[in-house]
Design a protein around this motif. Structure first.
Motif, short mmCIF file in Angstrom:
data_model
loop_
_atom_site.label_atom_id
_atom_site.label_comp_id
_atom_site.label_asym_id
_atom_site.label_seq_id
_atom_site.Cartn_x
_atom_site.Cartn_y
_atom_site.Cartn_z
N VAL A 216 28.00 -50.60 51.67
CA VAL A 216 27.55 -49.21 51.62
C VAL A 216 27.45 -48.62 53.02
CG1 VAL A 216 26.31 -49.57 49.47
CG2 VAL A 216 25.09 -49.79 51.64
N ASP A 217 27.56 -47.29 53.07
CA ASP A 217 27.39 -46.60 54.34
C ASP A 217 25.92 -46.33 54.60
OD1 ASP A 217 26.68 -44.42 52.75
OD2 ASP A 217 28.61 -43.42 52.96
N LYS A 218 25.63 -45.59 55.66
CA LYS A 218 24.23 -45.35 56.04
C LYS A 218 23.47 -44.54 54.99
CE LYS A 218 25.46 -41.27 58.76
NZ LYS A 218 25.40 -40.63 60.09
N ASP A 219 24.22 -43.85 54.12
CA ASP A 219 23.58 -43.07 53.06
C ASP A 219 23.48 -43.85 51.75
OD1 ASP A 219 23.33 -40.76 54.70
OD2 ASP A 219 25.44 -40.31 54.37
N GLY A 220 23.86 -45.11 51.79
CA GLY A 220 23.77 -45.95 50.60
C GLY A 220 24.91 -45.76 49.62
N LYS A 221 25.98 -45.08 50.04
CA LYS A 221 27.13 -44.86 49.17
C LYS A 221 28.19 -45.94 49.38
CE LYS A 221 26.47 -39.85 48.95
NZ LYS A 221 27.08 -38.51 49.19
N ALA A 222 28.85 -46.28 48.31
CA ALA A 222 29.88 -47.32 48.37
C ALA A 222 31.04 -46.89 49.26
CB ALA A 222 30.38 -47.64 46.97
N ILE A 223 31.45 -47.82 50.16
CA ILE A 223 32.65 -47.58 50.97
C ILE A 223 33.81 -48.15 50.15
CG2 ILE A 223 33.75 -47.96 53.20
CD1 ILE A 223 30.95 -48.59 54.34
N GLU A 224 34.44 -47.28 49.37
CA GLU A 224 35.40 -47.75 48.38
C GLU A 224 36.64 -48.39 48.98
OE1 GLU A 224 35.99 -44.46 45.75
OE2 GLU A 224 33.96 -44.60 44.91
N GLY A 225 36.96 -48.01 50.20
CA GLY A 225 38.14 -48.58 50.84
C GLY A 225 37.92 -49.97 51.40
N GLU A 226 36.69 -50.48 51.29
CA GLU A 226 36.38 -51.80 51.86
C GLU A 226 35.81 -52.74 50.81
OE1 GLU A 226 33.95 -51.46 55.35
OE2 GLU A 226 35.17 -49.85 56.22
N CYS A 227 36.38 -52.70 49.62
CA CYS A 227 35.90 -53.57 48.53
C CYS A 227 35.92 -55.03 48.97
CB CYS A 227 36.80 -53.38 47.31
SG CYS A 227 36.34 -54.42 45.91
N PHE A 228 34.79 -55.71 48.81
CA PHE A 228 34.72 -57.12 49.21
C PHE A 228 35.36 -58.03 48.18
CE2 PHE A 228 32.78 -61.32 49.47
CZ PHE A 228 33.00 -61.62 50.79
N GLU A 229 35.10 -57.77 46.90
CA GLU A 229 35.66 -58.62 45.85
C GLU A 229 35.64 -57.89 44.51
OE1 GLU A 229 34.69 -62.94 43.75
OE2 GLU A 229 34.33 -62.71 45.90
N TYR A 248 24.90 -53.57 49.65
CA TYR A 248 26.11 -53.44 48.83
C TYR A 248 25.82 -52.65 47.56
CZ TYR A 248 28.16 -57.08 51.76
OH TYR A 248 28.65 -57.78 52.82
N VAL A 249 26.91 -52.27 46.88
CA VAL A 249 26.85 -51.68 45.55
C VAL A 249 27.74 -52.51 44.62
CG1 VAL A 249 27.65 -49.75 44.14
CG2 VAL A 249 26.22 -49.33 46.13
N LEU A 250 27.16 -52.89 43.48
CA LEU A 250 27.93 -53.57 42.44
C LEU A 250 28.32 -52.50 41.43
CD1 LEU A 250 28.91 -56.17 41.01
CD2 LEU A 250 26.66 -56.29 39.92
N ARG A 251 29.62 -52.35 41.21
CA ARG A 251 30.12 -51.29 40.33
C ARG A 251 30.96 -51.87 39.19
NH1 ARG A 251 32.54 -46.35 43.36
NH2 ARG A 251 30.29 -45.99 43.53
N ALA A 268 22.55 -51.28 43.29
CA ALA A 268 22.44 -51.48 44.73
C ALA A 268 21.70 -52.80 44.99
CB ALA A 268 21.69 -50.33 45.37
N PHE A 269 22.21 -53.59 45.94
CA PHE A 269 21.55 -54.85 46.28
C PHE A 269 21.78 -55.17 47.75
CE2 PHE A 269 25.83 -56.10 45.17
CZ PHE A 269 26.13 -57.19 45.98
N GLU A 270 21.02 -56.12 48.23
CA GLU A 270 21.13 -56.53 49.63
C GLU A 270 21.34 -58.03 49.71
OE1 GLU A 270 18.75 -56.21 53.93
OE2 GLU A 270 17.85 -55.39 52.10
N VAL A 271 22.34 -58.43 50.49
CA VAL A 271 22.56 -59.85 50.76
C VAL A 271 21.72 -60.20 51.99
CG1 VAL A 271 24.23 -61.64 51.35
CG2 VAL A 271 24.88 -59.79 49.80
N LYS A 272 20.76 -61.07 51.79
CA LYS A 272 19.82 -61.40 52.86
C LYS A 272 20.28 -62.61 53.68
CE LYS A 272 15.96 -59.34 50.35
NZ LYS A 272 14.62 -59.53 49.75
N ASP A 273 19.66 -62.76 54.83
CA ASP A 273 19.99 -63.83 55.78
C ASP A 273 19.32 -65.12 55.33
OD1 ASP A 273 20.70 -65.32 58.00
OD2 ASP A 273 19.28 -64.35 59.35
N THR A 274 19.88 -65.71 54.27
CA THR A 274 19.34 -66.97 53.74
C THR A 274 20.45 -67.76 53.07
OG1 THR A 274 17.85 -67.94 52.10
CG2 THR A 274 18.65 -65.74 51.64
N PRO A 275 20.39 -69.09 53.16
CA PRO A 275 21.39 -69.91 52.46
C PRO A 275 21.04 -70.13 50.99
CG PRO A 275 19.96 -71.34 53.71
CD PRO A 275 19.53 -69.92 54.03
#
Length: 374
Positions: A216-229, A248-251, A268-275
């Motif tokens: 997501v960008d700074k406004d919390g919107k999905a950056i559609e051109g950068e789909c991770f998976e 991130y955004v799960l769509r 909307a979710f956040e991947v945190k710094d944890t294993p």
């Protein structure tokens, strides 16, 4: 005789080492109870005069450990029967450690991590104000030389988060009194996210939905051109590994409409710094329609009519061989759930003729992609 204490690499004189000279027995071993002299090295060789001729052992009792030196091996020498100055040299070697930063799964070297080495206090905690060295890892282990002997903490200040790694735990280690290469290994673990697609009512896993993960960008919107998976859901949660930390955004790109599900709202979710395994859940709601059979004049509900719901073909005609549901009307509207989205025909198969009603004309309608009651 003059005793020179020199750096094994540079040949420079080493200050601050405590040395002792012992006579040797017939087996060449130091007679420790008969030490001839003990001294501390300085900027020049140390001169010993009037030492009896014979065989001796030069021993380092204490090296200048704070300069990264280690205790040298004994040096055997002989004082000969001559007045000329005789020189005995002892080389001081130093500590050498290599720090390997490796992938916790593959064992491959991890580049781009910023690490720091701190001495520890009596409680084993890092003395952060006395950092010995900070460095960025590369394709090979990082070599540190002349680090004072003692206990240390290896800390990751910054992991290569863009590669899906997370900050590793501190590694405690000890630099020993040896010139041999010592290896310290820090393992870099990575993010693990499981995505569960479940039925909003039952909690069962939903198969056949196509989902996508976007940063997501700074406004919390999905950056559609950068789909991770992008993936299709199955009977178990979907595992994503090595996703960079961040928001991130799960769509849902496509729901299993043929099962009566509708497109879910973004999660909307956040991947945190944890294993540790992190879970993201998206609920799939379903269609809900109510069919009301009413009197054309009064608007009252009409009981006893037999109705059928058929999907419509491209010409808008009922596909009679694929009837979705048949039911008899009652005192309330009839609710149909989990009917696939699309176009349909509502047909009256039998009216309550005994009440004077006649067969109604077909009603065309569309089940839309929404969880709201239609």
């Amino acid at each position: 005789i003059e005793v020179a204490k020199v750096d094994a690499e540079t040949g420079d004189y080493v200050e601050g080492a405590t040395l002792a000279v012992y006579p040797a027995d017939e087996d060449g071993k130091a007679i420790e109870g008969e030490c001839f002299e003990t001294f501390v090295t300085g900027k020049e060789p140390h001169v010993i005069e009037r030492i009896p001729t014979g065989k001796y052992i030069l021993r380092e009792l204490s090296a200048p450990y704070d300069m990264g030196y280690v205790t040298a091996e004994d040096v055997a020498f002989e004082v000969k029967d001559m007045p000329q100055l005789q020189t005995v040299t002892m080389e001081d070697d130093y500590t050498k450690i290599e720090v390997a930063k490796v992938d916790a799964e593959t064992g491959d070297y991890v580049e781009g991590a910023t690490l720091a080495v701190y001495p520890v206090d009596k409680d084993g905690k890092a003395i952060e104000g006395e950092c010995f060295e900070t460095f960025v890892t590369g394709k090979e282990p990082h070599l540190i030389e002349r680090i004072p002997t003692g206990k240390y903490i290896l800390r990751e200040l910054s992991a290569p988060y863009d590669m899906g790694y997370v900050t590793a735990e501190d590694v405690a280690f000890e630099v020993k009194d040896t010139p041999q290469l010592q290896t310290i290994t820090m393992k870099d673990d990575f993010t693990k996210v499981e995505v569960a697609k479940v039925d909003a009512e039952t909690g069962d896993y939903v198969e056949g939905a196509t989902l996508a993960v976007y940063p997501v960008d700074k406004d919390g919107k999905a950056i559609e051109g950068e789909c991770f998976e992008t993936f299709v859901t199955g009977k178990e949660p979907h595992l994503i590994e090595r996703i960079p930390t961040g928001k991130y955004v799960l769509r849902e790109l496509s729901a299993p409409y043929d099962m009566g599900y509708v497109t879910a709202e973004d999660v909307a979710f956040e991947v945190k710094d944890t294993p540790q395994l992190q879970t993201v859940t998206m609920e799939d709601d379903y269609t809900k329609i109510e069919v009301a059979k009413v009197d054309a004049e009064t608007g009252d509900y009409v009981e006893g009519a037999t109705l059928a719901v058929y999907p419509a073909d491209e010409d808008g005609k009922a596909i009679e061989g694929e009837c979705f549901e048949t039911f008899v009307t009652g005192k309330e509207p009839h609710v149909i759930e989990r009917i696939p989205t699309g176009k349909y025909i509502l047909r009256e198969l039998s009216a309550p003729y005994d009440m004077g009603y006649v067969t109604a004309e077909d009603v065309a309608f569309e089940v839309k992609d929404t969880p709201q009651l239609q």
